[in-house]
Motif scaffolding. Sequence first.
Motif, PDB file in Angstrom:
ATOM      1  N   LEU A 290       7.613  42.037  81.516  1.00 38.32           N
ATOM      2  CA  LEU A 290       7.369  42.888  82.844  1.00 38.32           C
ATOM      3  C   LEU A 290       6.975  44.348  82.341  1.00 38.32           C
ATOM      4  O   LEU A 290       5.696  44.909  82.925  1.00 38.32           O
ATOM      5  N   GLU A 291       7.263  44.479  81.832  1.00 46.82           N
ATOM      6  CA  GLU A 291       6.158  45.609  80.786  1.00 46.82           C
ATOM      7  C   GLU A 291       4.414  45.488  80.445  1.00 46.82           C
ATOM      8  O   GLU A 291       3.877  46.057  79.944  1.00 46.82           O
ATOM      9  N   GLY A 292       5.040  43.986  79.965  1.00 48.21           N
ATOM     10  CA  GLY A 292       3.609  43.717  79.080  1.00 48.21           C
ATOM     11  C   GLY A 292       3.207  43.890  77.545  1.00 48.21           C
ATOM     12  O   GLY A 292       2.359  43.520  76.953  1.00 48.21           O
ATOM     13  N   HIS A 293       4.176  44.995  77.253  1.00 45.07           N
ATOM     14  CA  HIS A 293       4.558  44.792  75.824  1.00 45.07           C
ATOM     15  C   HIS A 293       5.458  45.474  74.906  1.00 45.07           C
ATOM     16  O   HIS A 293       6.531  45.970  76.130  1.00 45.07           O
ATOM     17  N   PRO A 294       5.881  44.984  74.101  1.00 44.72           N
ATOM     18  CA  PRO A 294       7.398  44.904  72.889  1.00 44.72           C
ATOM     19  C   PRO A 294       7.909  46.550  72.901  1.00 44.72           C
ATOM     20  O   PRO A 294       9.465  46.556  72.691  1.00 44.72           O
ATOM     21  N   ASP A 295       7.200  46.944  72.331  1.00 44.18           N
ATOM     22  CA  ASP A 295       7.624  48.463  71.610  1.00 44.18           C
ATOM     23  C   ASP A 295       8.566  49.438  72.632  1.00 44.18           C
ATOM     24  O   ASP A 295       9.722  49.616  71.655  1.00 44.18           O
ATOM     25  N   ASN A 296       8.740  49.871  73.912  1.00 46.31           N
ATOM     26  CA  ASN A 296       9.182  50.136  74.335  1.00 46.31           C
ATOM     27  C   ASN A 296      10.674  49.659  74.596  1.00 46.31           C
ATOM     28  O   ASN A 296      11.524  50.054  74.620  1.00 46.31           O
ATOM     29  N   VAL A 297       9.852  49.108  75.221  1.00 49.11           N
ATOM     30  CA  VAL A 297      12.035  48.471  75.998  1.00 49.11           C
ATOM     31  C   VAL A 297      12.544  47.861  75.226  1.00 49.11           C
ATOM     32  O   VAL A 297      13.695  47.959  74.973  1.00 49.11           O
ATOM     33  N   ALA A 298      12.015  47.297  73.105  1.00 47.43           N
ATOM     34  CA  ALA A 298      12.344  46.566  71.704  1.00 47.43           C
ATOM     35  C   ALA A 298      13.407  48.598  71.746  1.00 47.43           C
ATOM     36  O   ALA A 298      14.485  47.715  71.088  1.00 47.43           O
ATOM     37  N   ALA A 299      12.977  49.038  71.699  1.00 49.17           N
ATOM     38  CA  ALA A 299      13.633  50.278  70.830  1.00 49.17           C
ATOM     39  C   ALA A 299      14.434  50.413  72.622  1.00 49.17           C
ATOM     40  O   ALA A 299      15.647  51.395  72.177  1.00 49.17           O
ATOM     41  N   ALA A 300      14.552  50.584  73.110  1.00 45.18           N
ATOM     42  CA  ALA A 300      15.130  51.103  74.478  1.00 45.18           C
ATOM     43  C   ALA A 300      16.614  50.005  74.574  1.00 45.18           C
ATOM     44  O   ALA A 300      17.532  50.585  75.751  1.00 45.18           O
ATOM     45  N   ILE A 301      16.731  48.920  74.698  1.00 47.50           N
ATOM     46  CA  ILE A 301      17.371  47.424  74.045  1.00 47.50           C
ATOM     47  C   ILE A 301      18.199  47.920  72.597  1.00 47.50           C
ATOM     48  O   ILE A 301      19.424  47.992  73.021  1.00 47.50           O
ATOM     49  N   TYR A 302      17.474  47.900  71.747  1.00 51.43           N
ATOM     50  CA  TYR A 302      18.353  47.853  70.157  1.00 51.43           C
ATOM     51  C   TYR A 302      18.747  49.151  69.907  1.00 51.43           C
ATOM     52  O   TYR A 302      19.219  49.758  68.846  1.00 51.43           O
ATOM     53  N   GLY A 303      17.769  50.196  70.192  1.00 54.41           N
ATOM     54  CA  GLY A 303      18.175  51.223  69.605  1.00 54.41           C
ATOM     55  C   GLY A 303      17.581  51.588  69.153  1.00 54.41           C
ATOM     56  O   GLY A 303      17.395  50.869  67.537  1.00 54.41           O
ATOM     57  N   GLY A 304      17.769  52.759  68.091  1.00 51.21           N
ATOM     58  CA  GLY A 304      17.211  53.461  66.327  1.00 51.21           C
ATOM     59  C   GLY A 304      15.332  52.743  66.327  1.00 51.21           C
ATOM     60  O   GLY A 304      15.090  53.387  66.948  1.00 51.21           O
ATOM     61  N   PHE A 305      14.938  52.607  65.235  1.00 52.46           N
ATOM     62  CA  PHE A 305      13.970  52.065  64.279  1.00 52.46           C
ATOM     63  C   PHE A 305      13.546  51.273  64.932  1.00 52.46           C
ATOM     64  O   PHE A 305      13.979  50.548  64.853  1.00 52.46           O
ATOM     65  N   ILE A 306      12.654  50.753  65.332  1.00 49.09           N
ATOM     66  CA  ILE A 306      12.467  48.939  65.886  1.00 49.09           C
ATOM     67  C   ILE A 306      10.856  48.502  64.966  1.00 49.09           C
ATOM     68  O   ILE A 306       9.613  49.275  65.733  1.00 49.09           O
ATOM     69  N   LEU A 307      10.349  47.091  64.644  1.00 47.26           N
ATOM     70  CA  LEU A 307      10.012  46.933  64.512  1.00 47.26           C
ATOM     71  C   LEU A 307       9.302  45.402  65.385  1.00 47.26           C
ATOM     72  O   LEU A 307      10.276  44.992  65.165  1.00 47.26           O
ATOM     73  N   ALA A 308       8.244  45.246  66.366  1.00 45.23           N
ATOM     74  CA  ALA A 308       8.439  43.795  66.982  1.00 45.23           C
ATOM     75  C   ALA A 308       7.715  43.520  66.890  1.00 45.23           C
ATOM     76  O   ALA A 308       6.453  43.971  66.311  1.00 45.23           O
ATOM     77  N   TRP A 309       7.432  42.340  66.970  1.00 43.03           N
ATOM     78  CA  TRP A 309       6.073  41.027  66.587  1.00 43.03           C
ATOM     79  C   TRP A 309       6.703  39.351  67.266  1.00 43.03           C
ATOM     80  O   TRP A 309       7.500  39.370  67.776  1.00 43.03           O
ATOM     81  N   ASP A 310       4.894  39.374  67.924  1.00 46.15           N
ATOM     82  CA  ASP A 310       5.034  37.978  68.748  1.00 46.15           C
ATOM     83  C   ASP A 310       5.164  37.383  67.328  1.00 46.15           C
ATOM     84  O   ASP A 310       4.191  36.889  66.754  1.00 46.15           O
ATOM     85  N   ASP A 311       6.588  35.439  67.996  1.00 46.04           N
ATOM     86  CA  ASP A 311       6.086  34.972  66.894  1.00 46.04           C
ATOM     87  C   ASP A 311       6.199  33.440  67.692  1.00 46.04           C
ATOM     88  O   ASP A 311       6.536  33.451  68.799  1.00 46.04           O
ATOM     89  N   GLN A 312       4.945  33.372  68.254  1.00 44.28           N
ATOM     90  CA  GLN A 312       4.349  32.166  69.064  1.00 44.28           C
ATOM     91  C   GLN A 312       4.686  32.538  70.363  1.00 44.28           C
ATOM     92  O   GLN A 312       4.807  31.275  70.931  1.00 44.28           O
ATOM     93  N   GLY A 313       4.958  33.173  70.749  1.00 47.68           N
ATOM     94  CA  GLY A 313       5.436  33.483  72.055  1.00 47.68           C
ATOM     95  C   GLY A 313       6.746  34.170  72.323  1.00 47.68           C
ATOM     96  O   GLY A 313       6.496  34.339  73.599  1.00 47.68           O
ATOM     97  N   ALA A 314       7.565  33.812  71.204  1.00 47.14           N
ATOM     98  CA  ALA A 314       8.767  34.402  71.313  1.00 47.14           C
ATOM     99  C   ALA A 314       8.718  35.981  70.337  1.00 47.14           C
ATOM    100  O   ALA A 314       8.035  35.918  69.525  1.00 47.14           O
ATOM    101  N   ILE A 315       9.355  37.002  71.281  1.00 48.03           N
ATOM    102  CA  ILE A 315       8.974  38.140  70.455  1.00 48.03           C
ATOM    103  C   ILE A 315      10.525  38.262  69.488  1.00 48.03           C
ATOM    104  O   ILE A 315      11.809  38.217  70.158  1.00 48.03           O
ATOM    105  N   ARG A 316      10.445  39.073  68.141  1.00 49.81           N
ATOM    106  CA  ARG A 316      11.423  38.694  67.472  1.00 49.81           C
ATOM    107  C   ARG A 316      11.793  40.861  67.301  1.00 49.81           C
ATOM    108  O   ARG A 316      10.308  41.575  67.555  1.00 49.81           O
ATOM    109  N   VAL A 317      12.428  40.918  66.730  1.00 54.65           N
ATOM    110  CA  VAL A 317      12.717  42.660  66.747  1.00 54.65           C
ATOM    111  C   VAL A 317      13.701  42.775  65.164  1.00 54.65           C
ATOM    112  O   VAL A 317      14.123  41.976  65.065  1.00 54.65           O
ATOM    113  N   GLN A 318      13.129  43.685  63.925  1.00 52.05           N
ATOM    114  CA  GLN A 318      13.521  43.873  63.097  1.00 52.05           C
ATOM    115  C   GLN A 318      14.152  46.015  63.782  1.00 52.05           C
ATOM    116  O   GLN A 318      13.443  46.567  64.242  1.00 52.05           O
TER     117      GLN A 318
END
Length: 321
Positions: free
Chosen positions: A125-153
């Motif tokens: 919906l947002e088009g990129h993962p960085d903001n939504v991942a931080a909003a969901i998980y909190g803290g500091f996040i690293l997000a990447w695309d793994d063959q279409g699946a979004i991963r978060v550390q």
Amino acid sequence: MWHIKVPATAANLGSGFDTLGLALSLSLDVWFSEAKEVSISVRGEGQGIVPEGPDNLVWRTAATLYREVSGKPIPPGRVTVKSRIPLARGLGSSAAAIVAGLTLANTLLPKRLSREELLAIATRLEGHPDNVAAAIYGGFILAWDDQGAIRVQNYPAPDLRCLLLIPDYRVSTEDARRVLPASVPIQDAVFNAQRLALWIDAVNRRDWSHLRQAGEDRLHQPYRQKLVAGMGPLIEAALSHGAAFSALSGSGPTILSLVPSERAMEVAQALTRAALEVIPGAFQLHDVTPSSFGAECVLDSWQWRRGGSRRRLQLGPGAWH
């Protein structure tokens, strides 16, 4: 009554274009109670601008997810949205609204989706993962695309103060992306990769001595200077007076500076002086903190702590902080 709380977020953080995100202590709050008809009221940031009908982004997102998963319309109710997140300032206002809507729908669904499933939907919906991942998980996040699946550390948030210099004009994400080139020189890509590695090293070791270099960027900030008045002088003012880090927040125009507590007043004064010289119009300076908490939903006044008998409702499997 359900109370949903979603943090503001800062994305990119200099070298981490579309990759890094940080949750902040500003929040968007949504209260929902079931009723015979839908009524929506908006308070705080966006009041008088954000729709109070079916097109409201929080409600539209919630209604869409609920119908997609259950095959039924979402139960009607009274919705109050109160936001402290300025619109179109690079602080994740749309990401917060999307995550709040997904959280509301997930709370009402008979079988809740996992955080990973919600992240995938939010990214779509947002088009990129960085903001939504931080909003969901909190803290500091690293997000990447793994063959279409979004991963978060997910990492603990930096233990630094956060000064937000927020000009009184907007920069849309669409405009900020339109000025970016389709390709960049390989030396610029290498430059950013090196500095992104500094960010990850810093949060792993809790050592902020190299954050100044981690904030350097050649992929997006140089191209966005034309949209953000005084970006360079503002960043330099913060760094030269003791900030550990300073960069554009998201697509701007907010300038985010991470500062040791003992230098916060000096940096705030320097930013104010610089802003008076380079910003054409009004601005605000907010002194906030990074947030360890991502999106959460609380029923009435229930409280929860790890190991306690009461709990906050989660977006999906796994315990919250």
